[in-house]
Design a protein around this motif. Sequence first.
Motif, short mmCIF file in Angstrom:
data_model
loop_
_atom_site.label_atom_id
_atom_site.label_comp_id
_atom_site.label_asym_id
_atom_site.label_seq_id
_atom_site.Cartn_x
_atom_site.Cartn_y
_atom_site.Cartn_z
N TYR A 105 0.88 -1.28 0.11
CA TYR A 105 -0.31 0.03 -0.20
C TYR A 105 1.06 1.00 -0.21
CZ TYR A 105 -3.35 -2.78 1.52
OH TYR A 105 -4.54 -3.95 1.62
N CYS A 106 1.96 0.86 0.93
CA CYS A 106 3.02 2.40 1.28
C CYS A 106 3.80 2.51 -0.57
CB CYS A 106 3.55 2.05 2.29
SG CYS A 106 3.00 2.81 4.13
N LEU A 107 3.71 1.37 -0.56
CA LEU A 107 5.12 1.70 -2.42
C LEU A 107 3.79 2.12 -3.28
CD1 LEU A 107 6.94 -1.61 -2.25
CD2 LEU A 107 8.05 0.77 -1.55
N GLU A 108 2.67 2.10 -3.45
CA GLU A 108 1.99 2.52 -4.05
C GLU A 108 1.68 3.67 -4.42
OE1 GLU A 108 -2.34 1.28 -6.15
OE2 GLU A 108 -2.28 0.13 -5.11
N ALA A 109 1.47 4.56 -2.95
CA ALA A 109 1.54 5.54 -2.29
C ALA A 109 2.84 6.41 -2.80
CB ALA A 109 0.78 5.90 -1.10
N MET A 110 3.60 6.07 -2.59
CA MET A 110 4.83 6.53 -2.00
C MET A 110 5.71 6.54 -3.64
SD MET A 110 5.19 5.96 2.02
CE MET A 110 3.24 6.36 3.26
N LEU A 111 5.85 5.46 -4.28
CA LEU A 111 7.32 5.42 -5.14
C LEU A 111 6.72 6.25 -5.51
CD1 LEU A 111 7.56 1.63 -5.93
CD2 LEU A 111 9.58 3.59 -4.61
N PRO A 112 5.57 6.78 -6.50
CA PRO A 112 6.03 8.48 -7.33
C PRO A 112 6.36 9.38 -6.82
CG PRO A 112 3.84 6.81 -7.87
CD PRO A 112 4.57 6.20 -5.94
N LYS A 113 6.43 9.76 -5.72
CA LYS A 113 6.48 10.81 -5.47
C LYS A 113 8.23 11.37 -4.67
CE LYS A 113 3.62 13.10 -2.82
NZ LYS A 113 2.72 13.66 -4.04
N ILE A 114 8.86 9.24 -5.04
CA ILE A 114 10.38 9.62 -4.72
C ILE A 114 11.17 10.45 -6.48
CG2 ILE A 114 12.14 8.25 -4.33
CD1 ILE A 114 10.72 6.11 -2.51
N LYS A 115 11.71 11.13 -5.15
CA LYS A 115 12.47 11.52 -6.17
C LYS A 115 14.01 11.14 -6.64
CE LYS A 115 13.00 16.46 -4.11
NZ LYS A 115 13.88 17.43 -3.60
N SER A 116 14.01 11.24 -8.83
CA SER A 116 14.91 9.92 -9.10
C SER A 116 16.34 10.77 -8.18
CB SER A 116 15.05 11.20 -10.66
OG SER A 116 15.96 10.13 -11.23
N GLY A 117 16.61 9.23 -8.10
CA GLY A 117 18.22 9.53 -7.66
C GLY A 117 17.95 9.55 -5.87
N GLY A 118 16.52 9.31 -5.56
CA GLY A 118 16.14 8.65 -4.07
C GLY A 118 16.15 8.03 -3.04
N GLN A 119 16.39 7.73 -2.37
CA GLN A 119 16.36 6.41 -1.68
C GLN A 119 14.76 5.65 -1.04
OE1 GLN A 119 20.22 8.96 0.47
NE2 GLN A 119 19.72 6.01 1.37
N LEU A 120 14.82 4.77 -0.54
CA LEU A 120 13.83 4.36 -0.22
C LEU A 120 14.79 2.95 0.82
CD1 LEU A 120 10.43 2.48 -0.15
CD2 LEU A 120 11.66 1.40 -1.98
N ALA A 121 14.14 2.67 2.12
CA ALA A 121 14.75 1.93 2.61
C ALA A 121 13.22 1.64 2.97
CB ALA A 121 14.99 2.57 4.21
N ILE A 122 13.65 -0.04 3.46
CA ILE A 122 12.68 -1.13 3.94
C ILE A 122 12.99 -1.66 5.34
CG2 ILE A 122 10.94 -3.75 4.16
CD1 ILE A 122 10.73 -2.41 1.17
N VAL A 123 12.80 -1.79 6.58
CA VAL A 123 12.58 -1.95 7.46
C VAL A 123 12.40 -3.93 7.93
CG1 VAL A 123 12.39 -1.68 10.43
CG2 VAL A 123 13.08 -0.40 8.57
N SER A 124 12.94 -4.89 8.07
CA SER A 124 12.35 -6.10 8.27
C SER A 124 13.26 -6.31 9.31
CB SER A 124 13.97 -6.71 6.97
OG SER A 124 13.10 -8.13 7.18
N SER A 125 13.90 -7.00 9.65
CA SER A 125 14.63 -7.15 11.20
C SER A 125 14.80 -8.81 11.07
CB SER A 125 13.44 -8.66 11.44
OG SER A 125 13.48 -9.05 12.59
N SER A 126 16.65 -9.05 11.84
CA SER A 126 17.63 -9.87 11.79
C SER A 126 17.26 -11.61 12.08
CB SER A 126 18.85 -9.90 12.88
OG SER A 126 17.73 -9.98 14.21
N VAL A 127 15.30 -11.12 12.24
CA VAL A 127 14.68 -12.82 12.59
C VAL A 127 14.58 -13.15 10.81
CG1 VAL A 127 11.57 -12.43 11.58
CG2 VAL A 127 12.75 -13.95 13.48
#
Length: 235
Positions: A105-127
Amino acid sequence: MNVLITGATSGIGEALALKYATDAHVFACGRSQDKLDELAQHDNITAVRFDITDLADIKQQVESLPEFDIVVLNAGSCEYINDAKHFDSALFERVIKVNLISLGYCLEAMLPKIKSGGQLAIVSSSVTYLPLTRSEAYGASKAGATYLAKCLEIDLPDIDVSVVHPGFVKTPLTDKNDFPMPMAITAEQAAQYMYKGLKKRHKEIHFPKRFTLFLKLLRALPWFIWSKLAKGMVR
Protein backbone atom coordinates in the motif's frame (compact mmCIF):
# COMPACT_ATOMS: atom_id res chain seq x y z
CA MET A 1 15.80 17.43 1.91
CA ASN A 2 12.42 15.77 2.55
CA VAL A 3 12.29 12.50 4.51
CA LEU A 4 9.12 10.47 5.12
CA ILE A 5 9.12 7.90 7.93
CA THR A 6 6.26 5.52 8.76
CA GLY A 7 5.85 4.21 12.29
CA ALA A 8 7.35 7.48 13.55
CA THR A 9 5.34 7.75 16.76
CA SER A 10 7.48 5.37 18.84
CA GLY A 11 10.65 3.32 18.98
CA ILE A 12 13.10 3.38 16.07
CA GLY A 13 10.82 5.48 13.89
CA GLU A 14 10.50 8.26 16.47
CA ALA A 15 14.23 8.29 17.16
CA LEU A 16 15.00 8.37 13.44
CA ALA A 17 12.54 11.22 12.85
CA LEU A 18 14.21 13.30 15.55
CA LYS A 19 17.64 12.46 14.14
CA TYR A 20 16.74 13.50 10.59
CA ALA A 21 14.98 16.65 11.81
CA THR A 22 18.38 18.13 12.67
CA ASP A 23 19.24 18.55 8.98
CA ALA A 24 16.12 17.73 6.91
CA HIS A 25 12.37 18.21 6.83
CA VAL A 26 10.66 15.11 8.19
CA PHE A 27 7.16 13.89 7.46
CA ALA A 28 6.48 11.75 10.54
CA CYS A 29 3.69 9.26 9.89
CA GLY A 30 1.62 7.27 12.36
CA ARG A 31 -1.83 6.69 13.83
CA SER A 32 -1.49 8.16 17.33
CA GLN A 33 -2.63 11.77 17.11
CA ASP A 34 -1.23 12.59 20.57
CA LYS A 35 2.24 11.33 19.64
CA LEU A 36 2.09 13.06 16.26
CA ASP A 37 1.16 16.32 17.98
CA GLU A 38 4.22 15.95 20.22
CA LEU A 39 6.50 15.34 17.24
CA ALA A 40 5.04 18.29 15.33
CA GLN A 41 6.26 20.62 18.10
CA HIS A 42 9.83 19.97 16.95
CA ASP A 43 11.37 22.11 14.24
CA ASN A 44 11.37 20.53 10.76
CA ILE A 45 8.76 17.86 11.56
CA THR A 46 5.34 17.70 9.90
CA ALA A 47 2.92 15.14 11.32
CA VAL A 48 0.98 12.98 8.86
CA ARG A 49 -1.74 10.72 10.25
CA PHE A 50 -2.90 7.61 8.40
CA ASP A 51 -3.49 3.89 8.88
CA ILE A 52 -0.90 1.84 6.98
CA THR A 53 -3.45 -0.94 6.43
CA ASP A 54 -5.80 1.43 4.57
CA LEU A 55 -4.63 2.19 1.02
CA ALA A 56 -7.21 4.92 0.40
CA ASP A 57 -6.22 6.67 3.64
CA ILE A 58 -2.51 6.56 2.75
CA LYS A 59 -3.12 7.92 -0.75
CA GLN A 60 -5.33 10.73 0.51
CA GLN A 61 -2.78 11.90 3.08
CA VAL A 62 0.32 11.53 0.89
CA GLU A 63 -1.14 13.08 -2.26
CA SER A 64 -0.65 16.68 -1.16
CA LEU A 65 2.90 16.18 0.18
CA PRO A 66 5.96 17.29 -1.80
CA GLU A 67 8.41 14.88 -3.41
CA PHE A 68 10.66 12.87 -1.08
CA ASP A 69 14.40 12.39 -1.07
CA ILE A 70 14.14 9.47 1.36
CA VAL A 71 11.24 7.21 2.34
CA VAL A 72 11.69 4.86 5.31
CA LEU A 73 8.97 2.21 5.64
CA ASN A 74 9.44 1.36 9.29
CA ALA A 75 5.95 0.72 10.70
CA GLY A 76 5.26 -2.81 11.88
CA SER A 77 4.06 -5.09 14.64
CA CYS A 78 5.21 -8.26 16.36
CA GLU A 79 3.09 -11.14 17.64
CA TYR A 80 4.12 -14.72 18.27
CA ILE A 81 2.52 -18.09 17.53
CA ASN A 82 2.60 -19.67 20.98
CA ASP A 83 1.06 -23.01 19.96
CA ALA A 84 1.93 -24.03 16.40
CA LYS A 85 -0.25 -27.12 16.53
CA HIS A 86 -3.29 -24.95 17.24
CA PHE A 87 -2.29 -22.36 14.66
CA ASP A 88 -3.78 -18.90 15.12
CA SER A 89 -4.65 -17.90 11.55
CA ALA A 90 -6.20 -14.60 12.67
CA LEU A 91 -2.93 -13.59 14.34
CA PHE A 92 -1.01 -14.71 11.25
CA GLU A 93 -3.22 -12.63 8.96
CA ARG A 94 -2.95 -9.61 11.25
CA VAL A 95 0.86 -9.66 11.32
CA ILE A 96 1.20 -10.32 7.59
CA LYS A 97 -1.14 -7.43 6.80
CA VAL A 98 0.67 -4.93 9.02
CA ASN A 99 4.23 -6.00 8.22
CA LEU A 100 3.96 -6.99 4.56
CA ILE A 101 0.69 -6.11 2.80
CA SER A 102 0.89 -2.55 4.13
CA LEU A 103 4.28 -2.19 2.43
CA GLY A 104 2.53 -2.70 -0.89
CA TYR A 105 0.00 0.00 0.00
CA CYS A 106 2.76 2.44 0.97
CA LEU A 107 4.76 1.67 -2.15
CA GLU A 108 1.77 2.31 -4.42
CA ALA A 109 1.17 5.68 -2.78
CA MET A 110 4.75 6.80 -2.21
CA LEU A 111 7.01 5.46 -4.95
CA PRO A 112 5.77 7.99 -7.53
CA LYS A 113 6.73 10.78 -5.11
CA ILE A 114 10.35 9.66 -4.55
CA LYS A 115 12.74 11.81 -6.53
CA SER A 116 14.99 10.26 -9.16
CA GLY A 117 18.20 9.49 -7.32
CA GLY A 118 16.29 9.27 -4.05
CA GLN A 119 16.25 6.49 -1.50
CA LEU A 120 13.82 3.89 -0.21
CA ALA A 121 14.46 1.91 2.98
CA ILE A 122 12.38 -1.06 4.13
CA VAL A 123 12.82 -2.11 7.75
CA SER A 124 12.85 -5.88 8.04
CA SER A 125 14.47 -7.83 10.89
CA SER A 126 17.45 -10.05 11.67
CA VAL A 127 14.88 -12.80 12.37
CA THR A 128 15.06 -13.44 8.62
CA TYR A 129 18.56 -14.87 8.97
CA LEU A 130 17.36 -17.98 10.82
CA PRO A 131 14.02 -19.66 11.61
CA LEU A 132 13.24 -19.26 15.30
CA THR A 133 10.67 -20.67 17.68
CA ARG A 134 7.24 -18.95 17.73
CA SER A 135 8.21 -16.75 14.76
CA GLU A 136 5.97 -18.28 12.09
CA ALA A 137 4.00 -15.05 11.61
CA TYR A 138 6.57 -12.38 12.40
CA GLY A 139 9.43 -14.16 10.63
CA ALA A 140 7.39 -14.90 7.52
CA SER A 141 6.27 -11.28 7.26
CA LYS A 142 9.81 -9.95 7.62
CA ALA A 143 11.24 -12.53 5.21
CA GLY A 144 8.70 -11.24 2.70
CA ALA A 145 9.76 -7.67 3.41
CA THR A 146 13.41 -8.54 2.77
CA TYR A 147 12.61 -10.31 -0.51
CA LEU A 148 10.45 -7.38 -1.57
CA ALA A 149 13.28 -4.92 -0.92
CA LYS A 150 15.77 -7.04 -2.87
CA CYS A 151 13.41 -7.23 -5.86
CA LEU A 152 12.81 -3.48 -5.78
CA GLU A 153 16.58 -2.92 -5.74
CA ILE A 154 16.65 -4.66 -9.15
CA ASP A 155 13.53 -3.08 -10.62
CA LEU A 156 14.02 0.55 -9.48
CA PRO A 157 17.20 1.68 -11.26
CA ASP A 158 16.68 5.36 -10.43
CA ILE A 159 16.15 4.82 -6.68
CA ASP A 160 18.61 3.37 -4.15
CA VAL A 161 16.84 0.68 -2.13
CA SER A 162 18.09 -0.42 1.29
CA VAL A 163 16.83 -3.21 3.54
CA VAL A 164 17.33 -2.83 7.29
CA HIS A 165 17.92 -5.86 9.51
CA PRO A 166 17.94 -4.73 13.17
CA GLY A 167 18.81 -7.02 16.03
CA PHE A 168 17.04 -6.55 19.34
CA VAL A 169 16.10 -2.92 19.99
CA LYS A 170 14.54 -1.69 23.23
CA THR A 171 11.19 -0.20 22.19
CA PRO A 172 7.59 -0.30 23.42
CA LEU A 173 7.06 -3.13 20.91
CA THR A 174 9.82 -5.31 22.37
CA ASP A 175 9.03 -4.43 26.00
CA LYS A 176 6.39 -7.17 25.93
CA ASN A 177 8.90 -9.87 24.95
CA ASP A 178 9.04 -12.59 27.58
CA PHE A 179 12.50 -13.88 26.64
CA PRO A 180 16.08 -12.58 26.83
CA MET A 181 17.15 -10.08 24.14
CA PRO A 182 20.93 -10.49 23.81
CA MET A 183 22.97 -7.44 22.82
CA ALA A 184 19.85 -5.23 22.76
CA ILE A 185 20.44 -1.58 21.89
CA THR A 186 18.40 1.58 22.37
CA ALA A 187 16.13 3.09 19.72
CA GLU A 188 18.49 6.06 19.53
CA GLN A 189 21.44 3.77 18.78
CA ALA A 190 19.38 1.98 16.11
CA ALA A 191 18.45 5.31 14.54
CA GLN A 192 22.12 6.29 14.42
CA TYR A 193 23.03 3.04 12.64
CA MET A 194 20.24 3.61 10.11
CA TYR A 195 21.11 7.26 9.57
CA LYS A 196 24.76 6.42 8.85
CA GLY A 197 23.89 3.46 6.65
CA LEU A 198 21.42 5.44 4.57
CA LYS A 199 23.87 8.32 4.23
CA LYS A 200 26.36 5.83 2.73
CA ARG A 201 23.53 4.29 0.64
CA HIS A 202 24.26 0.80 1.89
CA LYS A 203 22.06 -1.89 0.34
CA GLU A 204 21.84 -3.79 3.62
CA ILE A 205 21.98 -2.07 6.99
CA HIS A 206 22.28 -4.52 9.88
CA PHE A 207 23.06 -3.86 13.53
CA PRO A 208 24.47 -4.27 16.07
CA LYS A 209 27.16 -6.00 14.03
CA ARG A 210 28.38 -8.22 16.87
CA PHE A 211 24.88 -9.74 16.98
CA THR A 212 23.92 -9.82 13.30
CA LEU A 213 27.29 -11.21 12.19
CA PHE A 214 26.93 -13.97 14.79
CA LEU A 215 23.52 -14.85 13.33
CA LYS A 216 24.99 -14.89 9.83
CA LEU A 217 27.68 -17.25 11.08
CA LEU A 218 25.04 -19.55 12.56
CA ARG A 219 23.18 -19.44 9.24
CA ALA A 220 26.22 -21.06 7.60
CA LEU A 221 25.80 -24.17 9.77
CA PRO A 222 24.29 -27.30 8.18
CA TRP A 223 20.51 -27.26 8.64
CA PHE A 224 20.39 -30.34 10.88
CA ILE A 225 22.70 -28.63 13.39
CA TRP A 226 20.71 -25.39 13.51
CA SER A 227 17.43 -27.31 13.64
CA LYS A 228 18.64 -29.18 16.71
CA LEU A 229 19.79 -25.96 18.37
CA ALA A 230 16.53 -24.16 17.55
CA LYS A 231 14.41 -27.02 18.90
CA GLY A 232 16.31 -26.69 22.17
CA MET A 233 14.89 -23.16 22.48
CA VAL A 234 11.28 -24.35 22.36
CA ARG A 235 9.56 -24.00 25.72
